[in-house]
Design an enzyme around this catalytic site. Structure first.
Site, short mmCIF file in Angstrom:
data_model
loop_
_atom_site.label_atom_id
_atom_site.label_comp_id
_atom_site.label_asym_id
_atom_site.label_seq_id
_atom_site.Cartn_x
_atom_site.Cartn_y
_atom_site.Cartn_z
N LYS A 279 8.69 46.87 -8.74
CA LYS A 279 8.17 47.67 -7.91
C LYS A 279 8.64 49.11 -7.60
CE LYS A 279 8.10 46.77 -2.64
NZ LYS A 279 8.41 45.56 -1.49
N GLU A 364 8.69 33.31 10.08
CA GLU A 364 9.01 33.41 11.80
C GLU A 364 8.94 32.23 12.18
OE1 GLU A 364 6.64 35.38 10.00
OE2 GLU A 364 7.28 37.38 9.75
N ARG A 392 3.55 34.58 15.06
CA ARG A 392 3.50 33.41 14.18
C ARG A 392 4.52 32.28 14.79
NH1 ARG A 392 2.68 34.51 8.42
NH2 ARG A 392 0.47 35.31 8.65
#
Ligand SMILES: Cc1ncc(C[n+]2csc(CCOP(=O)(O)OP(=O)(O)O)c2C)c(N)n1
Length: 623
Positions: A279, A364, A392
């Site tokens: 990343k 979530e 969610r």
């Protein structure tokens, strides 16, 4: 070279040897362009080679590439002819920071939330099969997004359907923060044992060659073969789910990636191709601390520092500091985050009480039910989550928290307009979906002190409760007024007559401005801070009978919002003056696109000037 690549067919004209040069140019472009607009830098730097290889080997848009979350789709946008729009990235009416079907036929689904790619791709693959078509369908999903339950549901289903589906797992060991959980450990084991795929190949070849296992010996032999394979190859979880796991491969090695993808394209059934990437690759600052460069405001390339001075006193900061102080006095308070510890302000809490902060991954729904378990056992779970991602957890709030009336606190961050992330991230729906749940209490602070007071109130409340607060710097509107929070009661800031202005949360500054302007103009309005979006203050509702004009200001959609509830209650209690002019200033029943907060408010007639103008027009004859 980049100048000449304006479509995927331009890309395909390049030789494999030329591609690394193109990758370098794309990285330079991303670093420069995002330094001016802001955006998801680190994730995109990590997928440059992977995206090039995908478009080199597959034929988008006939072959469907579905990007999970979609924050890493910038290179895809560059290669599909949108490079010249990057100066408008994430801006009002500009290029979206996520895939948008309205923007390009190469964007297959509209996304922004995590872990949807496998399910969406499986649906597309199934539709392809039903229609007798032959193209490839791919889902590109990060290891962070793979921690979401939805991704597992997709894998579970795909393993059974056994259709041709290619899932590319882009494993950079990072979610926004470091990736967490058992899956992350599993991937780590696979990554650090690169001999895995070689071993797998060898065993397959070995078994094929053994004469005793010839096809003629039938079912029994095949089962024995499987048993031997199982003993000899350490199966990955993906194999267990019915996928053919391939990898891990270096996601920055273009020739190898292209070779593998060409082979994968010909394979049958569900394939999981595991690639590992870095990343932030190519920008040393982002490589070193990818979390800081996941989503970044415009920055100075040399120093990597944001150009605008960072606002420290945000609602998230105040929430984090206050919760930490409360946790020092109450050892039952525990905090939960779904992969966003720093975004929601929990870093100081985690530093002091690491065992009392739970990062559950991008999960979530699980976070809410996990909180229910903690609450049942006498703890006070505080789930800090962005408004948009709490969507969610709707059923879990209803079924696991509200029905048994458990004491869990929802710190609903980024409520209201969020800006550049656009439709998928606006925090405009939480009031509508939370207020419809029985036993739920919903609060909105007007300023910093009120957030602190509401948090203390919530910690003692002993029932489900949510506090919604906006993105960015705290407001100091009416900071000298600090009255105790009383259940179901609003706060009257100014007492006047004829005109009643009611506001919720972050509309306080606008309401105060309108109040001031009206007062200057000789009017005497009443100004009320609703505080409770649910339950609605019935005394306030009953007072409506005394007014000729009622104006409600809130940063939510109109359906199920504060104005809606007030009107409904007033009708029920028969307290609405028949001649009353009632105006709601909120968002229509729509999805609100990206842009700066001021631009969006202006578009919807919700900026100070527009609201004042409409109110003056309404009350014009009164003075
Ligand atoms: C449902 C949901 N929760 C949280 C987020 C916020 N979010 C955006 S990207 C991201 C991390 C994704 O990690 P990964 O898939 O590994 O991609 P990477 O950025 O590492 O390439 C998170 C948590 C989201 N988009 N959707």
């Amino acid at each position: 070279m980049l100048e000449n690549v304006n479509s995927v067919s331009d890309l395909k004209k390049l030789t494999i040897k030329e591609l690394p040069v193109l990758a370098g140019e794309i990285r330079d472009f991303l670093i420069t362009s995002i330094s001016e607009t802001g955006g998801h830098l680190a994730s995109n730097l990590g997928v440059v080679e992977l995206t090039i290889a995908l478009h080199y080997c597959f034929d988008s848009p006939v072959d469907k590439i579905v990007w999970d979350v979609g924050h890493q789709s910038y290179v895809h946008k560059i290669l599909t002819g949108r490079r010249d729009k990057f100066d408008t990235l994430r801006k009002y009416k500009g290029l979206s920071g996520f895939p948008k079907t309205s923007e390009s036929p190469h964007d297959i689904v509209d996304t922004g939330h995590s872990s949807t790619s496998i399910s969406a791709a499986l649906g597309l693959a199934t539709a392809r099969d039903l229609s007798g078509e032959k193209h490839s369908v791919l889902a590109v999903i990060g290891d962070g997004s793979m921690t979401g339950g939805l991704a597992f549901e997709g894998i579970n289903h795909a393993g059974r359907l056994d259709t041709n589906l290619i899932v590319i797992l882009n494993d950079n060991q990072m979610s926004i923060s470091e990736n967490v959980g058992a899956l992350s450990k599993h991937l780590n084991r696979l990554r650090t044992a690169p001999s895995y795929s070689v071993a797998k190949e060898n065993v397959h070849r070995f078994l094929k060659r053994l004469p005793i296992f010839g096809e003629a010996l039938g079912e029994m032999t095949l089962r024995t073969k499987d048993a031997i394979k199982y003993l000899l190859i350490p199966n990955t979880m993906f194999d267990e789910y019915g996928f053919n796991y391939i990898g891990p491969f270096d996601g920055h090695n273009l020739p190898q990636l292209i070779d593998v993808l060409k082979r994968v394209k010909k394979m049958k059934g569900p394939i999981l191709l595991h690639v590992y990437t870095k990343k932030g690759k190519g920008y040393p600052l982002a490589e070193r601390s990818p979390e800081n460069y996941h989503g970044i405001e415009p920055y100075d390339i040399e120093s990597g520092r944001p150009i605008k001075v960072k606002v420290w006193n945000t609602y998230s900061d105040v929430f984090g500091k206050t919760l930490l102080q409360m946790a020092r006095d109450n050892d039952k308070i525990v905090a939960i985050t779904a992969a966003m510890p720093s975004g929601v302000g929990l870093t100081p809490f985690a530093a002091e009480f690491p065992s009392r902060v739970f990062d559950v991954g991008i999960a979530e729904g699980h976070a809410v039910t996990f909180a229910a378990g903690l609450a049942r056992a006498g703890y006070v779970p505080v789930f800090a989550v962005y408004s948009t991602f709490l969507q969610r957890g709707y059923d879990q709030i209803l079924h696991d928290i509200a029905l048994p009336k458990l004491h869990a606190v929802f710190a609903v961050d980024r409520a209201g307009i969020v800006g550049g992330d656009g439709e998928t991230h606006q925090g405009l729906y939480d009031v509508s979906f939370l207020c419809g749940i029985p036993n739920m209490t919903v609060l909105a602070p007007k300023n910093k002190n009120e957030l602190i007071d509401m948090m203390k109130f919530a910690a003692d409340f002993d029932a489900p409760i949510a506090i919604r607060y906006p993105k960015g710097a705290v407001s100091s509107v009416y900071k000298e007024v600090r009255s105790p929070i009383v259940f179901g009661k609003s706060e009257t800031l100014e007492q006047g007559r004829d005109i009643l202005i009611i506001f919720a949360g972050d509309m306080g500054e606008t309401a105060a401005y309108v109040y001031e302007q009206l007062s200057r103009g000789g009017y005497e309005p009443t100004l009320v801070n609703a505080r409770f979006m649910k339950p609605i203050d019935t005394d306030l509702v009953d007072s409506l009978a005394d007014y000729k004009y009622v104006f409600v200001l809130e940063s939510v959609v109109e359906t199920g919002g504060l104005a809606n509830s007030i009107l409904f209650q007033a009708n029920k209690r028969n307290t609405l003056n028949k001649e009353v002019v009632f105006m709601a200033f909120n968002f229509p029943d729509t999805f609100v696109a990206q842009g700066g907060r001021p631009e969006i408010l202006r578009e919807y007639g919700l900026d100070e000037k527009a609201i004042l103008g409409k109110i003056l027009k309404a009350v014009g004859d009164e003075k």
